[in-house]
Design a protein around this motif. Structure first.
Motif, PDB file in Angstrom:
ATOM      1  N   ARG A 109       0.112  -1.144  -0.147  1.00 41.14           N
ATOM      2  CA  ARG A 109      -0.098   0.141  -0.070  1.00 41.14           C
ATOM      3  C   ARG A 109       0.817   1.662   0.336  1.00 41.14           C
ATOM      4  NH1 ARG A 109      -5.362  -0.782   4.139  1.00 41.14           N
ATOM      5  NH2 ARG A 109      -5.625  -2.838   3.480  1.00 41.14           N
ATOM      6  N   TYR A 110       1.210   1.267   0.864  1.00 39.38           N
ATOM      7  CA  TYR A 110       2.457   1.937   1.171  1.00 39.38           C
ATOM      8  C   TYR A 110       4.122   2.267   0.165  1.00 39.38           C
ATOM      9  CZ  TYR A 110      -1.498   2.357   4.394  1.00 39.38           C
ATOM     10  OH  TYR A 110      -2.964   2.649   4.664  1.00 39.38           O
ATOM     11  N   GLY A 111       4.495   1.430   0.370  1.00 45.22           N
ATOM     12  CA  GLY A 111       6.071   1.527   0.086  1.00 45.22           C
ATOM     13  C   GLY A 111       6.740   1.722  -1.707  1.00 45.22           C
ATOM     14  N   SER A 112       7.491   2.277  -1.919  1.00 47.23           N
ATOM     15  CA  SER A 112       8.078   3.021  -2.807  1.00 47.23           C
ATOM     16  C   SER A 112       8.378   1.533  -3.606  1.00 47.23           C
ATOM     17  CB  SER A 112       9.336   3.165  -2.926  1.00 47.23           C
ATOM     18  OG  SER A 112      10.333   3.167  -1.924  1.00 47.23           O
ATOM     19  N   ASP A 113       8.731   1.826  -4.929  1.00 48.17           N
ATOM     20  CA  ASP A 113       8.813   1.030  -5.572  1.00 48.17           C
ATOM     21  C   ASP A 113      10.662   0.203  -5.400  1.00 48.17           C
ATOM     22  OD1 ASP A 113       7.519   1.363  -7.487  1.00 48.17           O
ATOM     23  OD2 ASP A 113       7.350   2.572  -9.181  1.00 48.17           O
ATOM     24  N   ASP A 114      11.045   0.996  -4.852  1.00 50.91           N
ATOM     25  CA  ASP A 114      12.565   0.442  -4.795  1.00 50.91           C
ATOM     26  C   ASP A 114      12.358  -0.269  -3.457  1.00 50.91           C
ATOM     27  OD1 ASP A 114      14.348   1.677  -6.570  1.00 50.91           O
ATOM     28  OD2 ASP A 114      14.972   3.455  -5.953  1.00 50.91           O
ATOM     29  N   GLN A 115      11.492   0.505  -3.215  1.00 47.83           N
ATOM     30  CA  GLN A 115      11.132  -0.445  -1.347  1.00 47.83           C
ATOM     31  C   GLN A 115      10.488  -1.761  -0.954  1.00 47.83           C
ATOM     32  OE1 GLN A 115       8.875   2.210   0.384  1.00 47.83           O
ATOM     33  NE2 GLN A 115      10.943   3.252   1.492  1.00 47.83           N
ATOM     34  N   LYS A 116       9.523  -2.034  -3.002  1.00 47.97           N
ATOM     35  CA  LYS A 116       8.729  -2.970  -2.923  1.00 47.97           C
ATOM     36  C   LYS A 116      10.204  -4.129  -3.308  1.00 47.97           C
ATOM     37  CE  LYS A 116       4.495  -1.060  -3.759  1.00 47.97           C
ATOM     38  NZ  LYS A 116       3.568  -0.530  -4.614  1.00 47.97           N
ATOM     39  N   LYS A 117      11.144  -3.814  -4.191  1.00 49.84           N
ATOM     40  CA  LYS A 117      11.882  -4.774  -4.960  1.00 49.84           C
ATOM     41  C   LYS A 117      12.879  -4.851  -3.767  1.00 49.84           C
ATOM     42  CE  LYS A 117      14.066  -6.108  -8.761  1.00 49.84           C
ATOM     43  NZ  LYS A 117      13.683  -6.735  -9.493  1.00 49.84           N
ATOM     44  N   LYS A 118      13.265  -3.860  -2.579  1.00 48.13           N
ATOM     45  CA  LYS A 118      14.487  -4.620  -2.407  1.00 48.13           C
ATOM     46  C   LYS A 118      13.746  -5.119  -1.129  1.00 48.13           C
ATOM     47  CE  LYS A 118      18.218  -2.504   0.620  1.00 48.13           C
ATOM     48  NZ  LYS A 118      19.206  -1.563   0.885  1.00 48.13           N
ATOM     49  N   TRP A 119      12.317  -5.603  -0.438  1.00 49.68           N
ATOM     50  CA  TRP A 119      11.890  -5.913   0.531  1.00 49.68           C
ATOM     51  C   TRP A 119      10.570  -7.300   0.543  1.00 49.68           C
ATOM     52  CZ3 TRP A 119      15.878  -6.617   4.001  1.00 49.68           C
ATOM     53  CH2 TRP A 119      16.571  -5.411   3.932  1.00 49.68           C
ATOM     54  N   LEU A 120       9.292  -6.409   0.149  1.00 47.27           N
ATOM     55  CA  LEU A 120       8.188  -6.859  -0.954  1.00 47.27           C
ATOM     56  C   LEU A 120       9.069  -8.060  -1.210  1.00 47.27           C
ATOM     57  CD1 LEU A 120       5.424  -6.857  -0.506  1.00 47.27           C
ATOM     58  CD2 LEU A 120       5.469  -5.881  -2.543  1.00 47.27           C
ATOM     59  N   GLU A 121       9.347  -8.367  -2.312  1.00 41.61           N
ATOM     60  CA  GLU A 121       9.055  -9.553  -2.968  1.00 41.61           C
ATOM     61  C   GLU A 121      10.660 -10.549  -2.308  1.00 41.61           C
ATOM     62  OE1 GLU A 121      10.917  -8.681  -7.146  1.00 41.61           O
ATOM     63  OE2 GLU A 121       9.233  -7.223  -7.478  1.00 41.61           O
ATOM     64  N   PRO A 122      11.616  -9.966  -1.788  1.00 45.00           N
ATOM     65  CA  PRO A 122      12.192 -11.137  -0.939  1.00 45.00           C
ATOM     66  C   PRO A 122      11.591 -11.588   0.047  1.00 45.00           C
ATOM     67  CG  PRO A 122      13.636  -9.700  -1.121  1.00 45.00           C
ATOM     68  CD  PRO A 122      12.674  -9.223  -1.604  1.00 45.00           C
ATOM     69  N   LEU A 123       9.975 -11.307   0.649  1.00 46.19           N
ATOM     70  CA  LEU A 123       8.870 -11.468   1.654  1.00 46.19           C
ATOM     71  C   LEU A 123       7.839 -11.895   0.790  1.00 46.19           C
ATOM     72  CD1 LEU A 123       8.438  -8.414   3.733  1.00 46.19           C
ATOM     73  CD2 LEU A 123       9.244 -10.953   4.803  1.00 46.19           C
ATOM     74  N   LEU A 124       7.267 -11.765  -0.006  1.00 47.52           N
ATOM     75  CA  LEU A 124       6.823 -12.509  -0.688  1.00 47.52           C
ATOM     76  C   LEU A 124       6.599 -13.663  -1.141  1.00 47.52           C
ATOM     77  CD1 LEU A 124       5.252  -9.377  -3.761  1.00 47.52           C
ATOM     78  CD2 LEU A 124       4.010 -11.109  -1.391  1.00 47.52           C
ATOM     79  N   ALA A 125       8.592 -14.167  -1.645  1.00 52.92           N
ATOM     80  CA  ALA A 125       8.705 -15.365  -2.156  1.00 52.92           C
ATOM     81  C   ALA A 125       9.169 -16.545  -0.728  1.00 52.92           C
ATOM     82  CB  ALA A 125      10.142 -14.652  -2.353  1.00 52.92           C
ATOM     83  N   GLY A 126       8.965 -15.957   0.742  1.00 51.50           N
ATOM     84  CA  GLY A 126       9.096 -16.442   1.552  1.00 51.50           C
ATOM     85  C   GLY A 126      10.565 -16.721   2.001  1.00 51.50           C
ATOM     86  N   GLU A 127      11.902 -15.922   1.617  1.00 49.50           N
ATOM     87  CA  GLU A 127      13.261 -15.675   1.433  1.00 49.50           C
ATOM     88  C   GLU A 127      13.223 -14.929   2.698  1.00 49.50           C
ATOM     89  OE1 GLU A 127      13.398 -15.515  -3.416  1.00 49.50           O
ATOM     90  OE2 GLU A 127      13.878 -13.775  -1.432  1.00 49.50           O
ATOM     91  N   ILE A 128      12.696 -14.572   3.207  1.00 48.02           N
ATOM     92  CA  ILE A 128      13.419 -13.140   4.191  1.00 48.02           C
ATOM     93  C   ILE A 128      12.330 -13.765   5.673  1.00 48.02           C
ATOM     94  CG2 ILE A 128      14.729 -12.114   3.399  1.00 48.02           C
ATOM     95  CD1 ILE A 128      12.944  -9.806   2.837  1.00 48.02           C
ATOM     96  N   ARG A 129      12.061 -13.185   6.352  1.00 47.65           N
ATOM     97  CA  ARG A 129      11.567 -12.244   7.812  1.00 47.65           C
ATOM     98  C   ARG A 129      11.336 -10.703   8.024  1.00 47.65           C
ATOM     99  NH1 ARG A 129       7.899 -17.076  10.522  1.00 47.65           N
ATOM    100  NH2 ARG A 129       6.743 -15.415   9.781  1.00 47.65           N
ATOM    101  N   SER A 130      10.440 -11.096   8.846  1.00 44.64           N
ATOM    102  CA  SER A 130      10.208  -9.216   9.815  1.00 44.64           C
ATOM    103  C   SER A 130       9.604  -9.240  10.880  1.00 44.64           C
ATOM    104  CB  SER A 130       9.584  -8.387   8.310  1.00 44.64           C
ATOM    105  OG  SER A 130       7.817  -8.843   8.064  1.00 44.64           O
ATOM    106  N   ALA A 131      10.001  -8.147  11.290  1.00 45.94           N
ATOM    107  CA  ALA A 131       9.838  -7.444  12.822  1.00 45.94           C
ATOM    108  C   ALA A 131       8.750  -5.623  12.306  1.00 45.94           C
ATOM    109  CB  ALA A 131       9.972  -7.810  13.160  1.00 45.94           C
ATOM    110  N   PHE A 132       8.015  -6.599  13.848  1.00 47.79           N
ATOM    111  CA  PHE A 132       7.218  -4.755  13.030  1.00 47.79           C
ATOM    112  C   PHE A 132       7.167  -4.174  14.842  1.00 47.79           C
ATOM    113  CE2 PHE A 132       3.373  -2.344  14.172  1.00 47.79           C
ATOM    114  CZ  PHE A 132       3.318  -1.249  13.268  1.00 47.79           C
ATOM    115  N   ALA A 133       8.023  -3.086  14.902  1.00 47.45           N
ATOM    116  CA  ALA A 133       8.670  -2.777  16.351  1.00 47.45           C
ATOM    117  C   ALA A 133       7.953  -1.149  16.565  1.00 47.45           C
ATOM    118  CB  ALA A 133       9.723  -2.018  15.780  1.00 47.45           C
ATOM    119  N   MET A 134       6.792  -1.282  17.315  1.00 47.27           N
ATOM    120  CA  MET A 134       5.848  -0.585  17.445  1.00 47.27           C
ATOM    121  C   MET A 134       5.447   0.143  19.045  1.00 47.27           C
ATOM    122  SD  MET A 134       1.600  -0.124  16.423  1.00 47.27           S
ATOM    123  CE  MET A 134       0.760   1.765  17.334  1.00 47.27           C
TER     124      MET A 134
END
Length: 400
Positions: A109-134
């Protein structure tokens, strides 16, 4: 409202149900055995199951109206997510587990094209995992405007200082990226003081201070941690959407996250009820099977009523999100976030009682299931905050 399932969803429901029977349930014990051999690493069986899920076309089903996912609506995803919730390991197998789902939706929804390329695509592929710090240890984070972590602009970089806790997923060795919420303008308007920013976990100044177990469970290899940010520098291009949009992003992110939790809890409650029904037919006391005891039959009946009520309310909330949006559907989302965890706790508690001493051991899935449901009375906002939302919205509907 029409809750009838389309042929596509029925087919997916049947495929997931069969996959659970053939792949997930038989490997739950294998997963635990491998995890106990090397606690903070993903068991090899997980990757094998994920490859099978990909091959079966059961991957990234959670993303609605997106070029990246299956394009299912929230209502269509509900029965599928419910099935995944029956096993603690299933959501990751289908790449539909928190906090990755919420983070991926945020990037879509909110990521730039570069952010999607660098982080979204590996997450969608299940290659990496992530965290949410709030959430933060020093303030009541149920009010997101209390957050104190500082995000300061310095030329072409942002500097982050603060401390977070209950950062789910941060302990996972595959976690490479965090979405961090902080304040960039503490003197600005209340709801535009905050921003969200992408912080790679290996950035200098990021320190995991400690692991936080939940009721004694470490939730490995996922885990939850307290994280310190000490003059952490990231490129200015890592900001999500724009400065001052953090609160708005959090509201957009938490809506789907909350309803996904509720969908999974319904599946968890269903499995707990099934476990109880099986157990009470195998045990006898005072000359009768437990299943013949009137009080047990009442527990079973009350559990069926509780589950079906929660499911219908969850489906209504999903329908509202699909038709009028998360903002207009916020009352329904708040209601299910109160109802589903409390419903699951009641059902699981009855199942534990019916199991006797075995119910509180790890010989069955019930003890850990109870802790999960209890935690979700706090995660993504405590019951009291959601009741406050419901009460305020209801009062607005009454014109004196």
């Amino acid at each position: 409202m029409d809750f009838a399932l389309s042929k596509e969803v029925k087919d997916l429901q049947n495929k997931i149900s069969q996959f659970m029977d053939d792949v997930i349930y038989p490997n739950e014990t294998v997963y635990e055995e491998q995890l106990n051999e090397q606690r903070w690493h993903s068991p090899p069986i997980m990757e094998k199951m994920k490859e099978k899920a990909k091959a079966a076309g059961l991957w990234n089903l959670f993303l609605p109206e997106s070029e990246y996912g299956a394009g299912l609506t929230n209502l269509e995803y509900a029965p599928l997510c419910e099935l995944m919730g029956r096993s603690s390991i299933a959501p990751e197998v289908f790449n539909c587990s928190a906090p990755d789902t919420g983070n991926m939706e945020t990037l879509v929804r909110y990521g730039s094209d570069d952010q999607k390329k660098k982080w979204l695509e590996p997450l969608l592929a299940g290659e990496i995992r992530s965290a949410f710090a709030m959430t933060e240890p020093q303030v009541a984070s149920s009010d997101a405007t209390n957050i104190e972590t500082k995000i300061t602009k310095d030329g072409n970089e942002y500097i982050i200082n603060g401390r977070k806790w209950w950062t789910s997923g941060i302990m996972d060795p595959r976690c490479e990226i965090m979405i961090v919420m902080g304040k960039n303008d503490p003197d600005g308007p209340k709801y535009t003081q905050q921003s969200m920013i992408l912080v790679p976990t290996e950035t200098p100044g990021v320190t995991i201070k400690r692991h936080l177990p939940v009721f004694g469970y470490d939730d490995a290899p996922h885990g939850h941690g307290e994280v310190e940010f000490d003059n952490v520098r990231v490129p200015a291009s890592n900001i999500l959407w724009d400065e001052g949009k953090g609160f708005a992003i959090s509201q957009g992110r938490l809506g789907p996250g909350r309803i996904h939790h509720c969908m999974r809890l319904i599946g968890l409650a269903e499995r707990s009820l099934e476990t109880m029904c099986e157990r009470v037919q195998d045990r006898s006391t005072f000359g009768k099977t437990l299943a013949e005891q009137g009080v047990i039959q009442e527990w079973i009946a009350d559990s069926r009523i509780d589950i079906d009520q929660a499911r219908l309310l969850t489906m209504k909330a999903a329908y509202m999100m699909d038709t009028v949006g998360n903002k207009e559907g916020r009352m329904d989302i708040a209601m299910i976030k109160v109802v589903a965890p409390n419903m699951a706790l009641r059902v699981i508690d009855r199942a534990i009682q019916a199991h006797g001493g075995g119910g509180v051991t790890d010989d069955f899935t019930l003890a850990k299931a109870w802790t999960k449901a209890r935690t979700l009375r706090l995660a993504d906002g405590p019951d009291e905050v959601h009741r406050r939302t419901i009460g305020r919205l209801e009062l607005k509907n009454i014109v004196k």
